[in-house]
Design an enzyme around this catalytic site. Sequence first.
Site, short mmCIF file in Angstrom:
data_model
loop_
_atom_site.label_atom_id
_atom_site.label_comp_id
_atom_site.label_asym_id
_atom_site.label_seq_id
_atom_site.Cartn_x
_atom_site.Cartn_y
_atom_site.Cartn_z
N ASP A 74 0.84 -1.19 0.00
CA ASP A 74 0.00 0.00 0.00
C ASP A 74 0.88 1.25 0.00
O ASP A 74 1.71 1.43 0.89
CB ASP A 74 -0.90 0.00 1.24
CG ASP A 74 -1.84 1.19 1.27
OD1 ASP A 74 -2.93 1.09 0.67
OD2 ASP A 74 -1.49 2.21 1.89
N TYR A 79 2.81 9.83 0.17
CA TYR A 79 3.71 9.14 1.09
C TYR A 79 5.19 9.26 0.70
O TYR A 79 6.06 8.94 1.51
CB TYR A 79 3.38 7.64 1.17
CG TYR A 79 2.03 7.29 1.75
CD1 TYR A 79 1.27 8.21 2.45
CD2 TYR A 79 1.53 6.00 1.58
CE1 TYR A 79 0.03 7.87 2.96
CE2 TYR A 79 0.30 5.64 2.10
CZ TYR A 79 -0.45 6.57 2.77
OH TYR A 79 -1.67 6.21 3.27
N LYS A 109 -2.81 5.80 -4.15
CA LYS A 109 -3.93 6.70 -3.87
C LYS A 109 -3.74 8.07 -4.52
O LYS A 109 -2.62 8.59 -4.58
CB LYS A 109 -4.10 6.88 -2.35
CG LYS A 109 -4.20 5.58 -1.58
CD LYS A 109 -4.37 5.80 -0.10
CE LYS A 109 -4.08 4.54 0.68
NZ LYS A 109 -2.65 4.25 0.80
N HIS A 142 -7.94 9.34 -1.96
CA HIS A 142 -7.35 9.29 -0.62
C HIS A 142 -8.27 9.89 0.46
O HIS A 142 -8.40 9.33 1.55
CB HIS A 142 -6.00 10.01 -0.62
CG HIS A 142 -5.06 9.50 0.41
ND1 HIS A 142 -3.69 9.51 0.25
CD2 HIS A 142 -5.27 8.97 1.64
CE1 HIS A 142 -3.10 8.99 1.32
NE2 HIS A 142 -4.04 8.66 2.19
#
Length: 344
Positions: A74, A79, A109, A142
């Site tokens: 994931d 990120y 996402k 997201h």
Amino acid sequence: MEAGTKMQSPEKETRLEISTMSVQSVPTFPLRSTDEKAIPFIGFGTAEYPFGASRDTLKETIIEAFKLGYRHFDTAAVYQSEQPLGEAISDALRLGIIKSRDELFITSKLWCSDAHHDLVLPALHKTLKNLKLEYVDLYLIHWPLSLKPGKPEFPFKKEDMVPMDIKSVWEAMEECNDIGLTKSIGVSNFSCKKLENLLSSARIPPAVNQVEMSPMWQQKKLRKFCEEKGIVVEAYSPLGARGTAWGTNQVMECDVLKEIAQAKGKSVAQVCLRWAYEQGVCVIVKSFNKERMKQNLDIFDWRLSDDELLKISQLPQCKGYPALDFVSDDGPFKSLQEFWDGEI
């Protein structure tokens, strides 16, 4: 478990009939998608706050995860972990640690600053370039709001928050699915009301809703709604995300969970993950410690008793991350109650 099949409550639970992946013996759930690719129950999370903090060592950590048997990963644009994940996949394929891309289930996402109809496809193209992949298995919105276009960043300026045109953004997500850049599409952090609104106009319903869920925040109402609609629930922060900016110690320090863990000869983390498994949801776990990474996979050859499940079902509930960052007097959501539609 077919999409749309209702899970039983802990008190009435029947053990789930779930297929098993031969590579690492991690159970999978089928997704409602064109090719019916299954999603492994446990996903390896790559978010560490501040985002990008472990960038230099993340590739080696992911390769270690491959060796232990993880195949579901994931990530997200915000990120800063897409590139290290892509490099790790390339190395693992070259070294024969994994045999083919088909073994993997990769989720990324769409960040809020790209949550505009004309920016969705370019954002996914950038994600695929970072990952060095031709497609992702699952692409999620997201959060249920947009930011003014710009670089994916968190935290962000509250004055940049704008309402999301979910109909047009979802149409762009559907286009990504249609042309094969993602095998399935879904959402994250959507309430029942927001899902209902999306479903009212969606041509392709969301396959997944990734939300915070743990024994201390069990999401019973949302899970029931998703079961009825054939949406797989995927839990992030199943252990409370202790040590992060949005985390809490409530899960790992819970006396009831500690007592169950001691009686089972397991860790509190293992009890939490086994509990989630028995609720019929997928989980995203994040540990960069090799021993804990291994322990997190060791939850499938034992079970919680009906009494233990009942005790967990009766735990007081408290959301770990209320998402105050997304609330502003001048923004689309003026209060937490408005943001979560009362589900807090």
